[in-house]
Design an enzyme around this catalytic site. Structure first.
Site, short mmCIF file in Angstrom:
data_model
loop_
_atom_site.label_atom_id
_atom_site.label_comp_id
_atom_site.label_asym_id
_atom_site.label_seq_id
_atom_site.Cartn_x
_atom_site.Cartn_y
_atom_site.Cartn_z
N LYS A 1 20.59 42.58 24.97
CA LYS A 1 21.10 43.92 24.63
C LYS A 1 20.19 44.60 23.60
O LYS A 1 19.80 45.75 23.76
CB LYS A 1 22.54 43.83 24.05
CG LYS A 1 23.54 43.14 24.97
CD LYS A 1 24.93 43.11 24.39
CE LYS A 1 25.08 42.30 23.12
NZ LYS A 1 24.87 40.84 23.29
N ARG B 1 14.76 32.63 19.31
CA ARG B 1 14.56 34.01 18.83
C ARG B 1 14.13 34.05 17.36
O ARG B 1 14.62 33.31 16.53
CB ARG B 1 15.89 34.76 18.98
CG ARG B 1 15.87 36.12 18.31
CD ARG B 1 17.07 36.93 18.66
NE ARG B 1 18.33 36.30 18.35
CZ ARG B 1 19.50 36.80 18.69
NH1 ARG B 1 19.57 37.92 19.37
NH2 ARG B 1 20.59 36.18 18.37
N ARG C 1 18.04 34.16 12.49
CA ARG C 1 19.41 34.46 12.07
C ARG C 1 20.20 33.19 11.77
O ARG C 1 20.06 32.19 12.47
CB ARG C 1 20.12 35.26 13.17
CG ARG C 1 19.84 36.74 13.07
CD ARG C 1 20.26 37.53 14.27
NE ARG C 1 21.60 37.24 14.77
CZ ARG C 1 22.15 37.89 15.79
NH1 ARG C 1 21.50 38.86 16.39
NH2 ARG C 1 23.36 37.59 16.20
P1 AP5 Z 1 18.33 39.84 22.31
O1 AP5 Z 1 17.85 41.13 22.88
O2 AP5 Z 1 18.16 39.62 20.85
O3 AP5 Z 1 19.82 39.57 22.79
P2 AP5 Z 1 21.18 40.26 22.35
O4 AP5 Z 1 22.01 40.43 23.59
O5 AP5 Z 1 20.92 41.46 21.52
O6 AP5 Z 1 21.77 39.06 21.51
P3 AP5 Z 1 22.53 39.00 20.11
O7 AP5 Z 1 22.55 37.55 19.72
O8 AP5 Z 1 21.95 39.95 19.12
O9 AP5 Z 1 23.93 39.45 20.56
P4 AP5 Z 1 25.25 39.14 19.86
O10 AP5 Z 1 26.10 40.01 20.67
O11 AP5 Z 1 25.66 37.73 19.75
O12 AP5 Z 1 24.93 39.49 18.33
P5 AP5 Z 1 25.33 40.71 17.42
O13 AP5 Z 1 24.24 40.92 16.46
O14 AP5 Z 1 25.79 41.88 18.24
O15 AP5 Z 1 17.60 38.68 23.13
C1 AP5 Z 1 17.75 37.32 22.72
C2 AP5 Z 1 16.39 36.59 22.85
O16 AP5 Z 1 16.05 36.50 24.23
C3 AP5 Z 1 15.22 37.34 22.17
O17 AP5 Z 1 14.38 36.41 21.55
C4 AP5 Z 1 14.52 38.06 23.32
O18 AP5 Z 1 13.12 38.15 23.07
C5 AP5 Z 1 14.81 37.14 24.50
N1 AP5 Z 1 15.00 37.90 25.75
C6 AP5 Z 1 15.61 39.10 25.92
N2 AP5 Z 1 15.60 39.47 27.21
C7 AP5 Z 1 15.01 38.43 27.89
C8 AP5 Z 1 14.70 38.20 29.26
N3 AP5 Z 1 15.02 39.09 30.22
N4 AP5 Z 1 14.09 37.02 29.58
C9 AP5 Z 1 13.77 36.11 28.63
N5 AP5 Z 1 14.00 36.29 27.30
C10 AP5 Z 1 14.62 37.43 26.94
O19 AP5 Z 1 26.64 40.15 16.69
C11 AP5 Z 1 26.55 39.10 15.73
C12 AP5 Z 1 27.95 38.84 15.15
O20 AP5 Z 1 28.43 40.03 14.49
C13 AP5 Z 1 29.04 38.50 16.17
O21 AP5 Z 1 29.05 37.11 16.50
C14 AP5 Z 1 30.31 38.95 15.42
O22 AP5 Z 1 30.69 37.99 14.45
C15 AP5 Z 1 29.83 40.21 14.68
N6 AP5 Z 1 30.05 41.44 15.47
C16 AP5 Z 1 29.10 42.29 15.94
N7 AP5 Z 1 29.66 43.30 16.61
C17 AP5 Z 1 31.01 43.11 16.59
C18 AP5 Z 1 32.12 43.80 17.13
N8 AP5 Z 1 31.95 44.93 17.87
N9 AP5 Z 1 33.36 43.31 16.90
C19 AP5 Z 1 33.55 42.18 16.16
N10 AP5 Z 1 32.54 41.47 15.63
C20 AP5 Z 1 31.27 41.92 15.83
#
Ligand code: AP5
Length: 228
Positions: A13, A129, A163
């Site tokens: 994402k 990552r 992270r």
């Molecule tokens: P990346 O693009 O970083 O993936 P992502 O989907 O953004 O993953 P996140 O871990 O950031 O998502 P998340 O939803 O768990 O975390 P968030 O920060 O929102 O890609 C991952 C890796 O793969 C990278 O190294 C990239 O290079 C590689 N990659 C990408 N595409 C690829 C491909 N096609 N092929 C191969 N490799 C690829 O949330 C963190 C925490 O915050 C949550 O756990 C929760 O506690 C809290 N939180 C955030 N939002 C909310 C909400 N709305 N409600 C409640 N709690 C929330």
């Protein structure tokens, strides 16, 4: 154009949101990044969120919704052509709050794009990552290394961070939270005809091309309105 990128942790994402931001002058709103900034600044929200995030659970809806509302407010009347929500909504109450927020502002939601990735691949993506400590550019040990070893492609910095919630135990909890609390959003958005499905297992460039096809209005590999 206003979009939601939906998908499990590590689905890509953030990677795709950053590309869309540049290509379409959209503003990425990542609730994960906003929460990490609150944690770093030691704010009240950050203090409440840190332990929850480290356990891989979801931060309470009320905190997230008020934080998001301020961001959407800030996005209106700016020069950007719309927003990309990355990591929001993550529960049905968050989706309902977003619907109400957009209705109050008479702002449409154009597409909800689901990045579909197998759980096994997600663990590998997340554990590999890392990001530049200075500019935040994202990398991966296997899939996206810096062009020059230990040097950020964008700003030349030599320092990188990982992270604290990117460890195997927390990733399992994050995946569990996704399947239990966030996956119910798929039928929610399929029912109102906004859901488009993209193969997130493909290489990054191919995923980008699939998203561009959706945005161009051609349904290609995306899901037709009204279909799950
Ligand atoms: P990346 O693009 O970083 O993936 P992502 O989907 O953004 O993953 P996140 O871990 O950031 O998502 P998340 O939803 O768990 O975390 P968030 O920060 O929102 O890609 C991952 C890796 O793969 C990278 O190294 C990239 O290079 C590689 N990659 C990408 N595409 C690829 C491909 N096609 N092929 C191969 N490799 C690829 O949330 C963190 C925490 O915050 C949550 O756990 C929760 O506690 C809290 N939180 C955030 N939002 C909310 C909400 N709305 N409600 C409640 N709690 C929330």
């Amino acid at each position: 154009m206003n979009l939601i990128l939906l998908g499990p942790p590590g689905a890509g994402k953030g990677t795709q949101a950053k590309l869309l931001e540049e290509r379409h002058s959209l503003r990425q709103i990542s609730t994960g990044d906003l929460l990490r900034a609150e944690v770093k600044s030691g704010t009240e929200i950050g203090l409440q969120a840190k332990a929850v995030m480290d356990r891989g659970e979801l931060v309470p809806d009320a905190i997230i919704i008020s934080m998001l509302e301020r961001q959407v407010e800030g996005a209106t009347g700016t020069s950007t052509a719309g927003f990309i929500l990355d990591g929001f909504p993550r529960t049905v109450p968050q989706a309902e709050a977003l619907d109400a927020m957009l209705a109050r502002k008479a702002m449409p939601l154009h597409h909800v794009i689901e990045l579909q990735v197998d759980d096994a691949a997600l663990v590998e993506r997340i554990s590999g990552r890392f990001t530049c400590a200075k500019c935040g550019q994202g990398y991966h040990d296997r899939f996206k290394r810096p062009k020059v070893a230990d040097t950020c492609d964008v700003c030349g910095c030599h320092e990188f961070t990982r992270r604290s919630d990117d460890n195997a135990e927390t990733v399992r909890a994050r995946l569990e939270a996704y399947h239990r609390q966030t996956a119910p959003l798929l039928p929610y958005y399929a029912a109102n005809g906004l859901l488009r499905v993209v193969d997130g297992m493909a290489e990054m460039d191919t995923v980008t091309a699939q998203i561009e096809t959706v945005l161009a209005g051609s349904h290609g590999s995306g899901t037709e309105p009204g279909q799950a």
